[in-house]
Motif scaffolding. Structure first.
Motif, mmCIF file in Angstrom:
data_model
loop_
_atom_site.group_PDB
_atom_site.id
_atom_site.type_symbol
_atom_site.label_atom_id
_atom_site.label_comp_id
_atom_site.label_asym_id
_atom_site.label_seq_id
_atom_site.Cartn_x
_atom_site.Cartn_y
_atom_site.Cartn_z
ATOM 1 N N PRO A 152 0.828 -1.204 0.000
ATOM 2 C CA PRO A 152 0.000 0.000 0.000
ATOM 3 C C PRO A 152 0.865 1.257 0.000
ATOM 4 O O PRO A 152 1.933 1.296 0.592
ATOM 5 N N LEU A 153 0.379 2.287 -0.669
ATOM 6 C CA LEU A 153 1.072 3.564 -0.659
ATOM 7 C C LEU A 153 0.995 4.199 0.721
ATOM 8 O O LEU A 153 -0.012 4.064 1.428
ATOM 9 N N LEU A 154 2.061 4.880 1.106
ATOM 10 C CA LEU A 154 2.056 5.686 2.317
ATOM 11 C C LEU A 154 1.484 7.048 1.938
ATOM 12 O O LEU A 154 2.069 7.785 1.144
ATOM 13 N N ARG A 155 0.333 7.379 2.482
ATOM 14 C CA ARG A 155 -0.376 8.604 2.100
ATOM 15 C C ARG A 155 -0.017 9.716 3.077
ATOM 16 O O ARG A 155 -0.248 9.621 4.280
ATOM 17 N N VAL A 156 0.567 10.799 2.545
ATOM 18 C CA VAL A 156 1.142 11.858 3.373
ATOM 19 C C VAL A 156 0.443 13.200 3.135
ATOM 20 O O VAL A 156 0.116 13.550 2.001
ATOM 21 N N LEU A 157 0.238 13.927 4.218
ATOM 22 C CA LEU A 157 -0.251 15.304 4.172
ATOM 23 C C LEU A 157 0.914 16.223 4.530
ATOM 24 O O LEU A 157 1.569 16.024 5.558
ATOM 25 N N VAL A 158 1.188 17.218 3.697
ATOM 26 C CA VAL A 158 2.277 18.169 3.919
ATOM 27 C C VAL A 158 1.681 19.517 4.299
ATOM 28 O O VAL A 158 0.894 20.088 3.535
ATOM 29 N N ALA A 159 2.064 20.037 5.472
ATOM 30 C CA ALA A 159 1.539 21.322 5.937
ATOM 31 C C ALA A 159 2.694 22.269 6.241
ATOM 32 O O ALA A 159 3.476 22.044 7.170
ATOM 33 N N ASP A 160 2.819 23.336 5.440
ATOM 34 C CA ASP A 160 3.864 24.343 5.630
ATOM 35 C C ASP A 160 3.404 25.611 4.932
ATOM 36 O O ASP A 160 2.882 25.555 3.809
ATOM 37 N N ASP A 161 3.589 26.768 5.584
ATOM 38 C CA ASP A 161 3.099 28.002 4.985
ATOM 39 C C ASP A 161 3.998 28.507 3.871
ATOM 40 O O ASP A 161 3.579 29.367 3.082
ATOM 41 N N ASN A 162 5.218 27.990 3.769
ATOM 42 C CA ASN A 162 6.137 28.406 2.710
ATOM 43 C C ASN A 162 5.873 27.572 1.457
ATOM 44 O O ASN A 162 6.106 26.361 1.452
ATOM 45 N N PRO A 163 5.399 28.197 0.362
ATOM 46 C CA PRO A 163 5.049 27.429 -0.841
ATOM 47 C C PRO A 163 6.247 26.738 -1.478
ATOM 48 O O PRO A 163 6.097 25.667 -2.080
ATOM 49 N N VAL A 164 7.433 27.315 -1.326
ATOM 50 C CA VAL A 164 8.638 26.697 -1.891
ATOM 51 C C VAL A 164 8.975 25.421 -1.119
ATOM 52 O O VAL A 164 9.275 24.366 -1.711
ATOM 53 N N VAL A 165 8.935 25.502 0.206
ATOM 54 C CA VAL A 165 9.194 24.320 1.029
ATOM 55 C C VAL A 165 8.158 23.246 0.757
ATOM 56 O O VAL A 165 8.478 22.059 0.618
ATOM 57 N N ARG A 166 6.908 23.676 0.681
ATOM 58 C CA ARG A 166 5.815 22.734 0.437
ATOM 59 C C ARG A 166 6.015 22.008 -0.885
ATOM 60 O O ARG A 166 5.898 20.782 -0.974
ATOM 61 N N ALA A 167 6.347 22.755 -1.919
ATOM 62 C CA ALA A 167 6.544 22.161 -3.246
ATOM 63 C C ALA A 167 7.747 21.227 -3.252
ATOM 64 O O ALA A 167 7.713 20.159 -3.877
ATOM 65 N N GLY A 168 8.799 21.632 -2.562
ATOM 66 C CA GLY A 168 9.988 20.786 -2.513
ATOM 67 C C GLY A 168 9.723 19.473 -1.812
ATOM 68 O O GLY A 168 10.146 18.403 -2.278
ATOM 69 N N LEU A 169 9.022 19.536 -0.678
ATOM 70 C CA LEU A 169 8.698 18.306 0.052
ATOM 71 C C LEU A 169 7.788 17.405 -0.783
ATOM 72 O O LEU A 169 7.985 16.187 -0.846
ATOM 73 N N THR A 170 6.804 18.009 -1.421
ATOM 74 C CA THR A 170 5.882 17.229 -2.246
ATOM 75 C C THR A 170 6.609 16.550 -3.396
ATOM 76 O O THR A 170 6.366 15.364 -3.688
ATOM 77 N N ALA A 171 7.502 17.280 -4.043
ATOM 78 C CA ALA A 171 8.256 16.696 -5.155
ATOM 79 C C ALA A 171 9.148 15.562 -4.681
ATOM 80 O O ALA A 171 9.229 14.503 -5.326
#
Length: 245
Positions: free
Chosen positions: A9-28
């Motif tokens: 099964p996939l590990l389903r993750v929620l990313v919460a950060d107010d910095n859009p650059v950090v958020r995008a980097g973590l998501t990628a």
């Protein structure tokens, strides 16, 4: 690194950060791994709570300081939904302790881990194995001692027994000072004496099993012991060696 590449099964993750650059980097970074899916992104604690209720993730990556509802405020409810790993620039001792008190299962500080270490931490926390940046481990030691005491009452008993020996007429200083143990080594040795294995000690102290082994090697050297039982005998005072100075 854990068996992340195995089918399952996939590990389903929620990313919460107010910095859009950090958020995008973590998501990628996370999405590039075949075993992980980022199911939602949030810019503040309120969005994180809404997404958690909707998507029911397996893990939440949560920043501390965000506008509106901050990470610490959202943390208790999020922790009831899924394991939460704080991923932040905040390393203040009071913030770390409060995060652990409110239910965080891990705490990593940006700039102090590699991409591979982050992926490993994500899997470890999702499997119930607490992970903490080395830079904040001392700040969390008090909270971890409280948790380990609640989980293992015998730990407190062994500490009291050792304190009682230290106050006796034959001892002018506590045994751990004579042996040259650090405060962390004292904590680990108390947990060894309580009967915990390396994995349990790692969880109680919010450190890796490898770090536990390193501490144990140093403890054995300082206690002039070659086994757990011999070290416990020295620590609990059943052996005279090292306690007569």
């Amino acid at each position: 690194m854990p068996d992340q590449g195995l089918p399952g099964p996939l590990l389903r993750v929620l990313v919460a950060d107010d910095n859009p650059v950090v958020r995008a980097g973590l998501t990628a970074l996370l999405s590039a791994h075949p075993g992980i899916e980022v199911v939602a992104e949030a810019a503040d604690g309120g969005q994180a709570l809404a997404h958690a209720r909707c998507h029911r993730p397996d893990l939440v990556l949560l920043d501390v300081r965000m506008p509106g509802t901050d990470g610490l405020t959202a943390l208790p409810e999020l922790a009831r939904t899924a394991p939460v790993m704080m991923l932040t620039y905040s390393r203040e001792p009071e913030v770390v302790a409060e995060a652990l008190h409110r239910g965080a299962s891990g705490y990593l500080v940006h700039g102090e881990f590699t991409a591979d270490e982050l992926l490993t931490a994500v899997w470890e926390v999702s499997r119930g194995r607490p992970t903490l940046s080395s830079a904040v481990s001392l700040a969390a030691s008090h909270e971890s001692r409280q948790k380990s005491s609640r989980m293992q009452p015998i730990v407190a008993q062994s500490s009291k027994a050792r304190s009682a020996r230290a106050e006796g007429p034959r001892r002018r200083t506590p045994g751990w000072l004579d042996f040259g143990l650090s405060s962390r080594e004292v904590e680990v040795m108390d947990l060894i004496a309580s009967g915990m294995n390396n994995r349990q000690i790692a969880a109680a102290c919010f450190i890796s099993e490898k770090t536990v082994k390193n501490h144990i090697n140093r403890i054995f050297a300082k206690l002039h012991s070659s086994s757990r039982s011999e070290a416990i005998a020295h620590w609990l005072g059943t052996s005279r060696e090292g306690w007569s100075r």
